[in-house]
Motif scaffolding. Sequence first.
Motif, PDB file in Angstrom:
ATOM      1  N   GLY A  86       0.940  -1.148   0.132  1.00  0.00           N
ATOM      2  CA  GLY A  86      -0.137  -0.055  -0.058  1.00  0.00           C
ATOM      3  C   GLY A  86       0.906   1.277  -0.060  1.00  0.00           C
ATOM      4  O   GLY A  86       2.010   1.354  -0.190  1.00  0.00           O
ATOM      5  N   LYS A  87       0.178   2.390   0.132  1.00  0.00           N
ATOM      6  CA  LYS A  87       0.983   3.718   0.069  1.00  0.00           C
ATOM      7  C   LYS A  87       1.996   3.871   1.209  1.00  0.00           C
ATOM      8  O   LYS A  87       1.570   3.603   2.402  1.00  0.00           O
ATOM      9  CB  LYS A  87      -0.289   4.826   0.442  1.00  0.00           C
ATOM     10  N   GLN A  88       3.021   4.091   0.892  1.00  0.00           N
ATOM     11  CA  GLN A  88       4.080   4.404   1.748  1.00  0.00           C
ATOM     12  C   GLN A  88       4.837   5.701   1.315  1.00  0.00           C
ATOM     13  O   GLN A  88       5.541   5.419   0.260  1.00  0.00           O
ATOM     14  CB  GLN A  88       5.214   3.159   1.915  1.00  0.00           C
ATOM     15  N   GLU A  89       4.784   6.574   2.194  1.00  0.00           N
ATOM     16  CA  GLU A  89       5.394   7.937   1.644  1.00  0.00           C
ATOM     17  C   GLU A  89       6.928   7.848   1.218  1.00  0.00           C
ATOM     18  O   GLU A  89       7.256   8.376   0.486  1.00  0.00           O
ATOM     19  CB  GLU A  89       5.155   9.102   2.592  1.00  0.00           C
ATOM     20  N   LYS A  90       7.467   7.264   2.296  1.00  0.00           N
ATOM     21  CA  LYS A  90       8.982   7.051   2.084  1.00  0.00           C
ATOM     22  C   LYS A  90       9.448   6.486   0.911  1.00  0.00           C
ATOM     23  O   LYS A  90      10.378   6.735   0.176  1.00  0.00           O
ATOM     24  CB  LYS A  90       9.467   6.413   3.501  1.00  0.00           C
ATOM     25  N   VAL A  91       8.777   5.241   0.804  1.00  0.00           N
ATOM     26  CA  VAL A  91       8.962   4.604  -0.715  1.00  0.00           C
ATOM     27  C   VAL A  91       8.733   5.500  -1.945  1.00  0.00           C
ATOM     28  O   VAL A  91       9.601   5.305  -2.745  1.00  0.00           O
ATOM     29  CB  VAL A  91       8.134   3.151  -0.535  1.00  0.00           C
ATOM     30  N   ILE A  92       7.668   6.093  -1.976  1.00  0.00           N
ATOM     31  CA  ILE A  92       7.471   6.944  -3.141  1.00  0.00           C
ATOM     32  C   ILE A  92       8.492   7.998  -3.012  1.00  0.00           C
ATOM     33  O   ILE A  92       8.961   8.298  -4.307  1.00  0.00           O
ATOM     34  CB  ILE A  92       5.814   7.545  -2.844  1.00  0.00           C
ATOM     35  N   GLN A  93       8.964   8.600  -1.956  1.00  0.00           N
ATOM     36  CA  GLN A  93      10.042   9.569  -2.275  1.00  0.00           C
ATOM     37  C   GLN A  93      11.363   8.706  -2.709  1.00  0.00           C
ATOM     38  O   GLN A  93      12.201   9.373  -3.536  1.00  0.00           O
ATOM     39  CB  GLN A  93      10.373  10.117  -0.765  1.00  0.00           C
ATOM     40  N   GLU A  94      11.752   7.581  -2.278  1.00  0.00           N
ATOM     41  CA  GLU A  94      12.607   6.984  -2.769  1.00  0.00           C
ATOM     42  C   GLU A  94      12.631   6.542  -4.119  1.00  0.00           C
ATOM     43  O   GLU A  94      13.636   6.634  -4.890  1.00  0.00           O
ATOM     44  CB  GLU A  94      12.775   5.661  -1.999  1.00  0.00           C
ATOM     45  N   LEU A  95      11.356   6.177  -4.614  1.00  0.00           N
ATOM     46  CA  LEU A  95      10.922   5.988  -6.079  1.00  0.00           C
ATOM     47  C   LEU A  95      11.428   7.069  -6.940  1.00  0.00           C
ATOM     48  O   LEU A  95      11.998   7.050  -8.165  1.00  0.00           O
ATOM     49  CB  LEU A  95       9.700   5.678  -6.282  1.00  0.00           C
ATOM     50  N   ILE A  96      11.048   8.537  -6.641  1.00  0.00           N
ATOM     51  CA  ILE A  96      11.349   9.632  -7.313  1.00  0.00           C
ATOM     52  C   ILE A  96      12.871   9.758  -7.264  1.00  0.00           C
ATOM     53  O   ILE A  96      13.598  10.072  -8.278  1.00  0.00           O
ATOM     54  CB  ILE A  96      10.606  10.974  -6.617  1.00  0.00           C
ATOM     55  N   LEU A  97      13.468   9.814  -6.036  1.00  0.00           N
ATOM     56  CA  LEU A  97      14.846  10.063  -6.076  1.00  0.00           C
ATOM     57  C   LEU A  97      15.893   9.176  -6.793  1.00  0.00           C
ATOM     58  O   LEU A  97      16.490   9.435  -7.489  1.00  0.00           O
ATOM     59  CB  LEU A  97      15.322   9.918  -4.350  1.00  0.00           C
ATOM     60  N   TYR A  98      15.415   7.884  -6.817  1.00  0.00           N
ATOM     61  CA  TYR A  98      16.192   6.790  -7.178  1.00  0.00           C
ATOM     62  C   TYR A  98      15.823   6.759  -8.897  1.00  0.00           C
ATOM     63  O   TYR A  98      16.806   6.239  -9.633  1.00  0.00           O
ATOM     64  CB  TYR A  98      16.041   5.383  -6.808  1.00  0.00           C
ATOM     65  N   ASN A  99      14.649   7.343  -9.295  1.00  0.00           N
ATOM     66  CA  ASN A  99      14.665   7.370 -10.640  1.00  0.00           C
ATOM     67  C   ASN A  99      15.559   8.543 -11.299  1.00  0.00           C
ATOM     68  O   ASN A  99      15.573   8.526 -12.578  1.00  0.00           O
ATOM     69  CB  ASN A  99      13.051   7.599 -10.757  1.00  0.00           C
ATOM     70  N   CYS A 100      16.228   9.347 -10.465  1.00  0.00           N
ATOM     71  CA  CYS A 100      17.019  10.371 -11.138  1.00  0.00           C
ATOM     72  C   CYS A 100      18.005  10.059 -11.990  1.00  0.00           C
ATOM     73  O   CYS A 100      18.269  10.435 -13.066  1.00  0.00           O
ATOM     74  CB  CYS A 100      17.440  11.495  -9.922  1.00  0.00           C
TER      75      CYS A 100
END
Length: 150
Positions: free
Chosen positions: A112-126
């Motif tokens: 489910g929704k996990q703010e930390k994982v979403i932020q990691e997804l954005i960061l690691y996508n860089c």
Amino acid sequence: MNFSHGFLLFCTMLACYNLGTIWFAQLVVYPLFAKVGAKEYTDYHRSYSRWIPLPIILPGFASFLLPIALIFLRPESIPLWLTLANTACCLLSLYVTLALEIPRHHRLENGGKQEKVIQELILYNCPRTLGITGSACLLIAMLTLAFAPI
């Protein structure tokens, strides 16, 4: 136009397509993950995962792997170092996809929704976004060399 020129043109078009999709994901899709409610999140992410294979996953993996063949199938006017630099960008993007992004998508889909994982997804996508951007730029440079008037 011979096969090597056609193959280079195909790789360039595929890379430019992926360039658009990766920047869209980085700036729009992934940030919007945080806007979906916790209750709806698992269904939302499963729906997202169900729809992306044809427009995102298949072209993405093709653009990560075809540059390996381009090393051997490049037009004669393309220096080896240029295709090696392009392949390095693509392998970086492939590594980020397999090692960093896919595991986070699995966490979101199953947990489910996990703010930390979403932020990691954005960061690691860089780095993946930069690798795909670099590849597209290098392929456009190769295309310019390959089709330059003699």
